[in-house]
Design a protein around this motif. Structure first.
Motif: not given
Ligand SMILES: Nc1nc2c(ncn2[C@@H]2O[C@H](COP(=O)(O)OP(=O)(O)OP(=O)(O)O)[C@@H](O)[C@H]2O)c(=O)[nH]1
Ligand SMILES: [Mg+2]
Lengths: 93, 625
Positions: B385-391, B542-557, B567-569
């Protein structure tokens, strides 16, 4: 290889000092000089359980990168990996 | 003797030296799916199953860990000894010992049979792997063996149903005639002298009953001249691991995209069908987005397991242990610790159990304590998840995926830290003790059995899905509840979640984790993540979905709201953090005390904190804040 003496009048080599490619027959097991967390008797029993008995044919097939350790020994149709330190207990000719 | 046709009235125990095919035989007899693998020490517990003979008799079959003798040098061998000698409380000794021998190499097995005869139980000898023996041109005179041993001897091929007929026929005949009553046991721990005498006798029997072909089989030796070559062998091992992690990343992508699309479609469907409100939020943001975010990783986990299962069945594990011995020994680990640690790549729990093969308690403890540092498959979702979102998904040097490279680095970090922790432990506590011996059987290579590979994969997939349906789902529900209630005031200006328990909780812990660069969302996700590592991914989903990132995947949020340093930490934290309740429970059981569980928990948490702290601040220094 003057580390060990002889057996039945024939000179023996500890397997722990033999080079890769060495082929021979086990003369006897002498675990009493091996430094280990196990007793000499226990080392001897384990070696026997893995097939290292007097008269068995042995051959050093492979060895590791660092200090040529550990070694892979063919003993009567099975292959066993062990460290040279324990292999010192196996005297072969 | 009681009536043998009664339900499971007769008990057969499978005994033999390691890796002779006892579990394969057990599975074939009882239809079970216990783990088999081409290396010594696969089975470390006793397993019981029921079998029905061709004549319709029901019998209990007990599978046992392999052993060279009843001397019981390690906990797994104690299990075997206790069952065979009838020392387990509330469990009588088995009615019949089915001794299993590898027909291609039965010296050690016959010696064990001679020792077992002293126990006095009725016995039968199975020469297993007869298919391989025949293929190699080994001829065995079973009548001569029967006469020499005074036992029934049959041949078998445990991995094929048809290979079992002779054994079943013998067992049915035995049961029909009634199993003989046991003689009193005269077993005593064999001395070196006893072992030697027995081995000589066994060797004489082999010499008389077995004819080896003029030209012995050299396939294994030829393969090993490359794979165990001092330099080429190590390069092959590294290359293999590298390909494995690249494959986990690249091959898995298409099926992962498919699963993700499936869950998206499901979410959209539910949104269309269920009216807006709490129910819809629960289904979409809680259940679907939480569980879905974890299930996507099934293909990656299966690819990793495919590699491990193939290597296990091929017979490579013992070779890898051979190649790594000096490095492991240098770090103060026992030579036999390698296989438990490698199994921990799948999951630390079987890895910790596999440490039972280590005889010395101190060495076993070290192995158990560092096993959770190996990168288990539950970390894959977090890492990916983290690698996909940041690397960035770039290739390096033309062929290597940068993401795969980072993944490889994380695995390497796990291995290096396990070695380092054990080296420090050795230096601090038992510097002066001599290193324990390393003696390991290197089995001949075997062609992997497609069926057992498939069963292994299915077992893994099933466990993963079951976890997704139970632990992960219930934790997701919990997180959804925490993140939804209390509902925001009527004229709330902030996103609803900022008024929830989750935010309160997150903000409560946040000060502790702020120094390592975590925000309150991470802080709150770590709590259910204690149950299992993947849950943190679901919780973030769940947290980011509820926070209202809309329909975007967790990675994008995440890519939107975290800095690279955070992310690295987070990755560094997950290399070390003791985020798995079941692992801790198994450590308590296997190490024999809650003390060891808390020690593991404490040292891993401390390492996680320090590693995340350093990573965060170094990254910030380099401008990634
Ligand atoms: N070709 C062939 N392979 C077999 C046969 N029986 C077992 N095997 C393979 O031999 C390997 C060892 O089998 P296991 O059943 O795990 O051996 P085990 O005796 O239970 O081993 P431990 O639990 O470690 O003592 C596996 O790779 C099996 O697939 C057989 O009859 N023929
Ligand atoms: Mg087994």
């Amino acid at each position: 290889m003057q580390h060990q003496n002889s057996f039945d009048g024939r000179p023996t080599v500890p397997l722990g000092q033999a080079l890769k490619g060495f082929r021979g027959e086990i003369a006897r097991i002498a675990a009493d000089t091996t430094v280990s967390s196990l007793s000499a008797d226990e080392i001897e029993r384990r070696l026997i359980e893995l097939g290292f008995v007097e008269g068995a044919e042995v051959q050093i097939l492979h060895e590791g990168l660092f200090g040529h350790d550990p070694i892979a020994v063919r003993v009567n149709g099975a292959t066993v990996a062990l460290r040279r330190r324990e292999a010192m207990a196996i005297l072969a000719y | 003797m009681n009536d043998q046709s009664e339900v499971g009235s007769a008990r057969f125990a499978l005994v033999g030296v390691p890796n002779c095919g006892k579990t394969a035989l057990f599975n074939q007899m009882t239809g079970s799916r216990q783990k088999v693998g081409n290396y010594a020490g696969v089975t470390v517990e006793r397993k019981i199953g029921t079998a029905r003979t061709p004549a319709g008799r029901k019998v209990d079959v007990v599978d046992l860990p392999g052993t060279y003798s009843l001397r019981a040098r390690s906990p797994d061998e104690e299990v075997t000894r206790d069952v065979i000698l009838g020392r387990r409380t509330g469990e009588a000794a088995p009615d019949l010992l089915i001794c299993v021998a590898d027909a291609t190499n039965m010296r050690a097995a016959l010696r064990l049979v001679l020792e077992l005869k002293q126990v006095g139980r009725p016995m039968l000898l199975v020469l297993n792997m007869i298919d391989i023996a025949r293929w190699r041109g080994i001829e065995i005179d079973t009548d001569a063996l029967e006469a020499a041993l005074g036992l029934p001897v049959v041949t078998a091929t445990a991995v094929r149903k048809a290979g079992m007929e002779a054994l079943w026929a013998r067992l049915d005949a035995l049961l029909a005639a009634g199993i003989a009553a046991p003689a009193p046991s005269v077993w005593a721990e064999p001395s070196a002298h006893d072992l030697r005498t027995a081995q000589r006798e066994a060797d004489r029997m082999v010499a008389r009953a077995v004819r080896h072909p003029a030209r012995p089989d050299t396939v294994t030796a030829r393969i090993d001249s490359v794979l165990l070559h001092p330099v080429a062998g190590i390069l092959c091992l590294l290359g293999l691991l590298f390909i494995m992690f690249q494959a986990v990343f690249t091959w898995a992508q298409p099926p992962m995209d498919l699963i993700a699309a499936g869950f998206d479609a499901l979410g959209t469907l539910v949104r269309d069908v269920v009216p807006d409100g709490l129910v819809q939020s629960f289904l979409v943001d809680g259940a679907i987005s939480g569980v879905g975010s974890v299930l996507v990783f099934l293909p990656q986990i299966l690819i990793l397991f495919l590699f491990i299962l193939l290597l296990e069945d091929l017979g490579y594990m013992a070779r890898a242990a051979f190649l790594m011995d000096r490095i492991m020994g240098g770090a103060g680990l026992h030579g036999r610790a390698f296989i438990p640690l490698l199994s921990s790549f799948a999951c630390a729990i079987p890895g910790i159990m596999a440490a039972r093969v280590i005889d010395n308690r101190r060495d076993r403890l070290t192995t158990i304590l560092v096993a959770p540092l190996m990168t288990c498959s539950a970390r894959i979702p977090v890492y990916t998840l983290i690698i996909g979102a940041f690397i960035p998904a770039r290739t390096v040097a033309g062929v290597l995926s940068l993401q795969g490279l980072v993944m490889f680095g994380l695995y390497a970090a796990g291995i290096v830290s396990a070695l380092a922790v054990s080296a420090v432990a050795k230096f601090l506590f038992w510097r002066r003790d001599p290193t324990p011996p390393f003696m390991l059987d290197l089995p001949d290579y075997k062609l992997p059995q497609p069926k057992s590979i498939l069963i292994g994969l299915w077992t893994r997939a099933y466990m993963f899905l079951k976890r997704a349906g139970t632990t992960i789902f219930s934790m997701t529900v919990l997180i959804w509840l925490l993140a939804t209630f209390p509902l925001p005031p009527a004229h709330a200006t902030e996103p609803a979640i900022t008024y929830s328990f989750a935010a309160m909780l997150g903000n409560l812990i946040h000060p502790l984790l702020a120094p390592v660069g975590f925000n309150w969302q991470i802080s709150v996700a770590l709590i259910p993540g204690m149950a299992a590592r993947e849950v943190a991914v679901a919780a973030l989903g769940t947290v980011y979905a509820l926070q209202g990132g809309g329909d975007q995947a967790v990675g994008l949020a995440l890519a939107h709201s975290w800095s690279l340093a955070t992310a690295l930490a987070f990755l560094a934290w997950y290399i070390f953090a003791p985020q798995c309740a079941s692992t801790l429970a198994v450590i308590r059981r296997e190490a024999g005390g809650a003390k060891w569980m808390w020690i593991t928990f404490g040292y891993m948490l401390a390492l996680a904190y320090v590693a995340a702290f350093l990573t965060y601040h170094i990254a910030v220094m380099f401008g990634a804040g």
